[in-house]
Design a protein around this motif. Structure first.
Motif, PDB file in Angstrom:
ATOM      1  N   CYS A 152       0.834  -1.207   0.000  1.00 56.86           N
ATOM      2  CA  CYS A 152       0.000   0.000   0.000  1.00 56.86           C
ATOM      3  C   CYS A 152       0.864   1.251   0.000  1.00 56.86           C
ATOM      4  O   CYS A 152       0.541   2.239  -0.681  1.00 56.86           O
ATOM      5  N   ALA A 153       1.957   1.223   0.748  1.00 56.33           N
ATOM      6  CA  ALA A 153       2.871   2.360   0.733  1.00 56.33           C
ATOM      7  C   ALA A 153       3.453   2.555  -0.664  1.00 56.33           C
ATOM      8  O   ALA A 153       3.613   3.694  -1.135  1.00 56.33           O
ATOM      9  N   GLY A 154       3.755   1.444  -1.336  1.00 55.13           N
ATOM     10  CA  GLY A 154       4.284   1.531  -2.691  1.00 55.13           C
ATOM     11  C   GLY A 154       3.280   2.111  -3.673  1.00 55.13           C
ATOM     12  O   GLY A 154       3.636   2.918  -4.541  1.00 55.13           O
ATOM     13  N   VAL A 155       2.005   1.707  -3.542  1.00 56.08           N
ATOM     14  CA  VAL A 155       0.970   2.265  -4.418  1.00 56.08           C
ATOM     15  C   VAL A 155       0.833   3.768  -4.182  1.00 56.08           C
ATOM     16  O   VAL A 155       0.737   4.560  -5.126  1.00 56.08           O
ATOM     17  N   ALA A 156       0.832   4.169  -2.901  1.00 55.41           N
ATOM     18  CA  ALA A 156       0.741   5.598  -2.591  1.00 55.41           C
ATOM     19  C   ALA A 156       1.924   6.352  -3.197  1.00 55.41           C
ATOM     20  O   ALA A 156       1.763   7.446  -3.752  1.00 55.41           O
ATOM     21  N   GLY A 157       3.108   5.768  -3.105  1.00 50.93           N
ATOM     22  CA  GLY A 157       4.286   6.404  -3.688  1.00 50.93           C
ATOM     23  C   GLY A 157       4.207   6.497  -5.200  1.00 50.93           C
ATOM     24  O   GLY A 157       4.610   7.516  -5.795  1.00 50.93           O
ATOM     25  N   GLY A 170       2.191  16.499 -13.611  1.00 54.03           N
ATOM     26  CA  GLY A 170       1.886  17.876 -13.244  1.00 54.03           C
ATOM     27  C   GLY A 170       0.455  18.100 -12.828  1.00 54.03           C
ATOM     28  O   GLY A 170      -0.032  19.239 -12.841  1.00 54.03           O
ATOM     29  N   ARG A 171      -0.264  17.056 -12.457  1.00 53.05           N
ATOM     30  CA  ARG A 171      -1.642  17.206 -11.977  1.00 53.05           C
ATOM     31  C   ARG A 171      -1.919  16.172 -10.890  1.00 53.05           C
ATOM     32  O   ARG A 171      -1.236  15.150 -10.813  1.00 53.05           O
ATOM     33  N   PRO A 172      -2.923  16.416 -10.049  1.00 54.50           N
ATOM     34  CA  PRO A 172      -3.251  15.445  -9.014  1.00 54.50           C
ATOM     35  C   PRO A 172      -3.756  14.136  -9.621  1.00 54.50           C
ATOM     36  O   PRO A 172      -4.429  14.134 -10.656  1.00 54.50           O
ATOM     37  N   ALA A 173      -3.386  13.027  -8.983  1.00 54.15           N
ATOM     38  CA  ALA A 173      -3.935  11.730  -9.402  1.00 54.15           C
ATOM     39  C   ALA A 173      -5.422  11.698  -9.087  1.00 54.15           C
ATOM     40  O   ALA A 173      -5.881  12.286  -8.106  1.00 54.15           O
ATOM     41  N   ARG A 174      -6.183  11.013  -9.948  1.00 51.42           N
ATOM     42  CA  ARG A 174      -7.632  10.934  -9.766  1.00 51.42           C
ATOM     43  C   ARG A 174      -8.064   9.470  -9.666  1.00 51.42           C
ATOM     44  O   ARG A 174      -7.415   8.584 -10.243  1.00 51.42           O
ATOM     45  N   PRO A 175      -9.168   9.199  -8.966  1.00 48.38           N
ATOM     46  CA  PRO A 175      -9.649   7.821  -8.853  1.00 48.38           C
ATOM     47  C   PRO A 175      -9.859   7.139 -10.201  1.00 48.38           C
ATOM     48  O   PRO A 175      -9.638   5.935 -10.339  1.00 48.38           O
ATOM     49  N   ASP A 176     -10.255   7.904 -11.226  1.00 52.22           N
ATOM     50  CA  ASP A 176     -10.504   7.315 -12.538  1.00 52.22           C
ATOM     51  C   ASP A 176      -9.213   6.895 -13.242  1.00 52.22           C
ATOM     52  O   ASP A 176      -9.261   6.219 -14.280  1.00 52.22           O
ATOM     53  N   THR A 205      -7.036  -0.432  -6.516  1.00 54.07           N
ATOM     54  CA  THR A 205      -5.724   0.208  -6.493  1.00 54.07           C
ATOM     55  C   THR A 205      -5.796   1.567  -5.805  1.00 54.07           C
ATOM     56  O   THR A 205      -4.930   1.926  -5.002  1.00 54.07           O
ATOM     57  N   TRP A 206      -6.846   2.323  -6.106  1.00 57.48           N
ATOM     58  CA  TRP A 206      -6.999   3.636  -5.472  1.00 57.48           C
ATOM     59  C   TRP A 206      -7.163   3.494  -3.964  1.00 57.48           C
ATOM     60  O   TRP A 206      -6.585   4.274  -3.185  1.00 57.48           O
ATOM     61  N   LEU A 207      -7.943   2.492  -3.541  1.00 59.37           N
ATOM     62  CA  LEU A 207      -8.140   2.280  -2.101  1.00 59.37           C
ATOM     63  C   LEU A 207      -6.830   1.908  -1.422  1.00 59.37           C
ATOM     64  O   LEU A 207      -6.556   2.352  -0.299  1.00 59.37           O
ATOM     65  N   MET A 208      -6.002   1.101  -2.088  1.00 61.08           N
ATOM     66  CA  MET A 208      -4.701   0.760  -1.505  1.00 61.08           C
ATOM     67  C   MET A 208      -3.835   2.010  -1.383  1.00 61.08           C
ATOM     68  O   MET A 208      -3.113   2.192  -0.396  1.00 61.08           O
ATOM     69  N   GLY A 209      -3.916   2.886  -2.380  1.00 61.47           N
ATOM     70  CA  GLY A 209      -3.195   4.150  -2.281  1.00 61.47           C
ATOM     71  C   GLY A 209      -3.716   5.009  -1.139  1.00 61.47           C
ATOM     72  O   GLY A 209      -2.937   5.661  -0.431  1.00 61.47           O
ATOM     73  N   ILE A 225      -5.062   3.874   1.613  1.00 50.44           N
ATOM     74  CA  ILE A 225      -4.548   3.274   2.843  1.00 50.44           C
ATOM     75  C   ILE A 225      -3.100   3.699   3.073  1.00 50.44           C
ATOM     76  O   ILE A 225      -2.700   4.061   4.185  1.00 50.44           O
ATOM     77  N   GLY A 226      -2.308   3.667   2.006  1.00 49.13           N
ATOM     78  CA  GLY A 226      -0.911   4.055   2.127  1.00 49.13           C
ATOM     79  C   GLY A 226      -0.735   5.513   2.516  1.00 49.13           C
ATOM     80  O   GLY A 226       0.205   5.860   3.247  1.00 49.13           O
ATOM     81  N   ARG A 227      -1.639   6.385   2.039  1.00 49.76           N
ATOM     82  CA  ARG A 227      -1.509   7.813   2.332  1.00 49.76           C
ATOM     83  C   ARG A 227      -2.049   8.186   3.697  1.00 49.76           C
ATOM     84  O   ARG A 227      -1.501   9.078   4.359  1.00 49.76           O
ATOM     85  N   THR A 228      -3.133   7.546   4.131  1.00 49.28           N
ATOM     86  CA  THR A 228      -3.860   8.058   5.294  1.00 49.28           C
ATOM     87  C   THR A 228      -3.817   7.158   6.520  1.00 49.28           C
ATOM     88  O   THR A 228      -4.006   7.656   7.633  1.00 49.28           O
ATOM     89  N   MET A 229      -3.588   5.866   6.343  1.00 51.40           N
ATOM     90  CA  MET A 229      -3.646   4.953   7.494  1.00 51.40           C
ATOM     91  C   MET A 229      -2.276   4.494   7.973  1.00 51.40           C
ATOM     92  O   MET A 229      -2.140   3.953   9.066  1.00 51.40           O
ATOM     93  N   LEU A 230      -1.253   4.674   7.146  1.00 46.73           N
ATOM     94  CA  LEU A 230       0.071   4.156   7.473  1.00 46.73           C
ATOM     95  C   LEU A 230       1.053   5.302   7.670  1.00 46.73           C
ATOM     96  O   LEU A 230       0.979   6.323   6.992  1.00 46.73           O
ATOM     97  N   SER A 231       1.975   5.093   8.601  1.00 47.63           N
ATOM     98  CA  SER A 231       3.000   6.095   8.870  1.00 47.63           C
ATOM     99  C   SER A 231       4.344   5.615   8.355  1.00 47.63           C
ATOM    100  O   SER A 231       4.509   4.446   7.978  1.00 47.63           O
ATOM    101  N   ALA A 232       5.337   6.510   8.381  1.00 48.12           N
ATOM    102  CA  ALA A 232       6.694   6.110   8.025  1.00 48.12           C
ATOM    103  C   ALA A 232       7.188   5.032   8.980  1.00 48.12           C
ATOM    104  O   ALA A 232       7.910   4.112   8.590  1.00 48.12           O
TER     105      ALA A 232
END
Length: 280
Positions: free
Chosen positions: A93-98, A108-114, A120-124, A126-133
């Protein structure tokens, strides 16, 4: 073997790489191995359910190896499946977020769910919001400890034999979420509903889905050991099932020697399932 002979070797900037090989793998594939000591198990190493066809495939491969003079011992790698699967999932999940962060940098733009599938988006998310360094660092440490445990286990065994997957081939699309779960994932992903990710048991359910179909092969992903899937067994329905042999770190030679021996003992290149590309 010839393909790997032509492509093997590290990139100059690779942070990790296997020991340099000696000789040609193509020559290894034409030479019978020494008598090997092979540990075998059909019981899932990571969370999953035992499957009778997986057991039949491993039993069949073990008998074939024994008939070729090898020593077979029923033994499983010393793996804490629950701990390892959670650590693997954390790193994934951390890798997907990365990857999503990196895509934002180069586009040059924000990633979007589409941009990706909902899972895959949900794993990202999780990596961004539920996991720490700290979570990531601990997970990497646990994966590295698993590598050391497996290395000690394989001081006793030349190879480990398991099913390749946790069940026979499944219909296309059946591994993804279905029904209400699919709709819920799509809703959460489209709206970035982060609090929904904290629902009790959600992580455990995601881990069970991730490893239920592949409760064996992630071990080689974690440890960096060479591993091969060999198409020795077919189900009564005419579907091919692989069995997996995993060697010690850096010992591709033994895999090619055994693979060649097995292919000579039970050729498979001309076998085709009833439905396949090019079937009449």
């Amino acid at each position: 073997a010839a393909f790997l002979d032509a492509t093997a070797g590290p990139e100059h900037t690779a942070p990790y790489w296997a020991p340099p090989k000696e000789g040609r793998y193509l020559d290894d594939a034409g030479r019978d191995p020494k008598t090997l000591r092979i540990a075998f198990t059909w019981k899932p190493v990571l969370p999953g359910r035992e499957d009778r066809e997986c057991k039949a495939a491993v039993d069949d491969a073990a008998k074939l190896c024994a008939s070729l003079g090898h020593e077979l011992v029923e033994a499983a790698p010393p793996v804490d499946g629950a701990k390892l699967s959670r650590a693997f999932f954390t790193v994934y999940c951390a890798g997907v977020a990365g990857e999503l962060r990196y895509s934002e940098r180069i586009t040059g733009r924000p990633a979007r769910p589409d941009d990706v599938e909902p899972t895959t988006w949900l794993m990202g998310m999780i990596g961004r919001t539920m996991l720490s360094a700290g979570d990531l660092s601990l997970a990497i440490r646990e994966l590295q400890a698993c590598g050391r445990d497996i290395a000690r286990f394989q001081e006793t065994y030349d190879l480990v034999l398991t099913p390749t997957l946790g069940k026979p081939p499944v219909p296309h699309g059946s591994l993804g979420p279905q029904g209400w779960e699919k709709r819920a994932q799509e809703w959460v992903a489209r709206r970035n509903v982060t609090p929904a990710l904290h629902a009790p048991g959600l992580m455990d359910k995601a881990i069970a889905r991730a490893f239920g179909f592949a409760p064996f092969t992630p071990i080689a992903n974690v440890t960096g050991q060479p591993s091969m899937s060999v198409p020795l067994y077919w189900t009564p329905d005419g579907l091919p099932m692989g069995v997996c042999f995993t060697a010690r770190f850096g010992d591709e030679r033994t895999l090619f020697e055994l693979g060649g021996q097995l292919e000579r003992a039970r050729p498979w290149k001309d076998r085709r399932p009833p439905v396949c590309a090019g079937a009449a």
